[in-house]
Motif scaffolding. Structure first.
Motif, short mmCIF file in Angstrom:
data_model
loop_
_atom_site.label_atom_id
_atom_site.label_comp_id
_atom_site.label_asym_id
_atom_site.label_seq_id
_atom_site.Cartn_x
_atom_site.Cartn_y
_atom_site.Cartn_z
N ARG A 72 0.81 -1.23 0.00
CA ARG A 72 0.00 0.00 0.00
C ARG A 72 0.84 1.27 0.00
NH1 ARG A 72 -5.51 -1.13 1.08
NH2 ARG A 72 -5.80 -3.34 1.54
N GLU A 73 1.97 1.21 -0.67
CA GLU A 73 2.78 2.41 -0.85
C GLU A 73 2.16 3.23 -1.98
OE1 GLU A 73 6.73 0.95 -1.66
OE2 GLU A 73 6.92 0.06 0.33
N PRO A 74 2.29 4.55 -1.94
CA PRO A 74 1.75 5.38 -3.02
C PRO A 74 2.42 5.01 -4.36
CG PRO A 74 2.38 6.73 -1.14
CD PRO A 74 2.89 5.35 -0.88
N PRO A 75 1.64 4.88 -5.43
CA PRO A 75 2.21 4.54 -6.74
C PRO A 75 3.19 5.60 -7.23
CG PRO A 75 -0.19 4.38 -6.77
CD PRO A 75 0.19 5.00 -5.47
N VAL A 76 4.32 5.13 -7.78
CA VAL A 76 5.33 6.06 -8.28
C VAL A 76 5.67 5.82 -9.76
CG1 VAL A 76 6.41 6.46 -6.03
CG2 VAL A 76 7.25 4.61 -7.48
N ASN A 77 5.08 4.78 -10.36
CA ASN A 77 5.32 4.56 -11.78
C ASN A 77 4.02 4.08 -12.44
OD1 ASN A 77 5.09 1.71 -11.40
ND2 ASN A 77 7.27 1.55 -10.93
N ALA A 78 4.04 3.97 -13.75
CA ALA A 78 2.82 3.61 -14.49
C ALA A 78 2.31 2.23 -14.12
CB ALA A 78 3.09 3.71 -15.98
N CYS A 79 3.20 1.29 -13.93
CA CYS A 79 2.82 -0.08 -13.59
C CYS A 79 2.09 -0.12 -12.25
CB CYS A 79 4.07 -0.94 -13.55
SG CYS A 79 3.77 -2.66 -13.16
N GLN A 80 2.64 0.54 -11.25
CA GLN A 80 2.00 0.59 -9.93
C GLN A 80 0.65 1.29 -10.01
OE1 GLN A 80 4.67 2.35 -7.06
NE2 GLN A 80 6.33 0.97 -7.63
N THR A 81 0.60 2.37 -10.76
CA THR A 81 -0.64 3.13 -10.90
C THR A 81 -1.72 2.27 -11.55
OG1 THR A 81 0.59 5.20 -11.05
CG2 THR A 81 -1.67 5.20 -11.91
N GLU A 82 -1.37 1.56 -12.60
CA GLU A 82 -2.34 0.72 -13.30
C GLU A 82 -2.86 -0.40 -12.38
OE1 GLU A 82 -2.81 -1.43 -17.65
OE2 GLU A 82 -0.80 -1.23 -16.81
N LEU A 83 -1.96 -1.04 -11.65
CA LEU A 83 -2.35 -2.10 -10.72
C LEU A 83 -3.22 -1.53 -9.60
CD1 LEU A 83 -2.25 -5.02 -9.73
CD2 LEU A 83 -0.01 -4.51 -8.70
N PHE A 84 -2.80 -0.43 -9.02
CA PHE A 84 -3.56 0.19 -7.94
C PHE A 84 -4.96 0.59 -8.41
CE2 PHE A 84 -4.99 3.94 -5.62
CZ PHE A 84 -5.07 3.42 -4.34
N GLN A 85 -5.05 1.19 -9.60
CA GLN A 85 -6.35 1.62 -10.11
C GLN A 85 -7.27 0.42 -10.35
OE1 GLN A 85 -5.29 4.06 -13.47
NE2 GLN A 85 -5.18 5.92 -12.21
N MET A 86 -6.71 -0.68 -10.85
CA MET A 86 -7.52 -1.88 -11.06
C MET A 86 -8.05 -2.39 -9.72
SD MET A 86 -6.60 -5.54 -12.79
CE MET A 86 -6.83 -5.05 -14.49
N LEU A 87 -7.20 -2.43 -8.72
CA LEU A 87 -7.62 -2.89 -7.40
C LEU A 87 -8.67 -1.95 -6.81
CD1 LEU A 87 -4.12 -3.88 -6.06
CD2 LEU A 87 -6.05 -5.45 -6.37
N GLU A 88 -8.46 -0.67 -6.96
CA GLU A 88 -9.41 0.30 -6.42
C GLU A 88 -10.77 0.19 -7.10
OE1 GLU A 88 -9.15 4.89 -5.01
OE2 GLU A 88 -8.47 4.46 -7.04
N ARG A 89 -10.78 -0.02 -8.42
CA ARG A 89 -12.05 -0.19 -9.14
C ARG A 89 -12.77 -1.46 -8.68
NH1 ARG A 89 -9.04 1.45 -13.52
NH2 ARG A 89 -8.73 -0.68 -14.22
N ARG A 90 -12.03 -2.53 -8.52
CA ARG A 90 -12.65 -3.82 -8.18
C ARG A 90 -13.02 -3.94 -6.70
NH1 ARG A 90 -8.91 -8.27 -11.37
NH2 ARG A 90 -9.48 -7.62 -13.48
N TYR A 91 -12.12 -3.49 -5.83
CA TYR A 91 -12.27 -3.77 -4.40
C TYR A 91 -12.26 -2.52 -3.52
CZ TYR A 91 -10.60 -8.04 -6.57
OH TYR A 91 -10.44 -9.10 -7.42
#
Length: 144
Positions: free
Chosen positions: A63-82
């Protein structure tokens, strides 16, 4: 004032407790029968997975703040789903979707560019979809 401080401490304690149980997924060569043994594809996937675990998976699981595109994409997918209620199991499932999207592209490129790999892939699999499903199962993220 005092209740706000206590609430902040409880929030920090909950976040730390949630992060302490993170298991690092493995990126090791899968074992195959002789027909499905294509070392170039296996090594490419393992290398990509090691990079993905360090660059994307672990920071998001912690749960570290996203710092690159890969982290951002993964985090956004998780946030949308869960929403923000995601667990490491959810990170595994989302990572399987995102990681293998890139793996599929790389495998297709390798099969087209390397004649030996292409011939081995054609002998081992009936279709591209079968091949992608096989590697997705062999190298999936699974920390439970």
């Amino acid at each position: 004032m005092k209740s706000g401080f206590v609430a902040s401490l409880l929030l920090v304690a909950a976040m730390l407790a949630g992060c302490s149980g993170i298991k690092t997924p493995t990126a090791s060569l899968a074992s195959h029968d002789a027909r499905h043994d294509i070392p170039a594809i296996d090594q490419m996937i393992v290398d990509m997975k090691q990079d993905y675990i360090q660059a994307c998976y672990l920071p998001v699981a912690k749960r570290e703040p996203p710092v690159n595109a890969c982290q951002t994409e993964l985090f956004q997918m998780l946030e949308r789903r869960y929403h923000m209620n995601y667990t490491q199991n959810h990170v595994d499932m989302a990572s399987n979707d995102l990681f293998f999207k890139d793996v599929n592209t790389k495998i297709n490129d390798l099969v087209r560019k390397d004649r030996q790999v292409g011939a081995a892939a054609r002998r081992a699999f009936g279709s591209t979809d079968e091949m992608m499903a096989y590697y997705r199962e062999a190298y999936k993220f699974e920390t439970n």
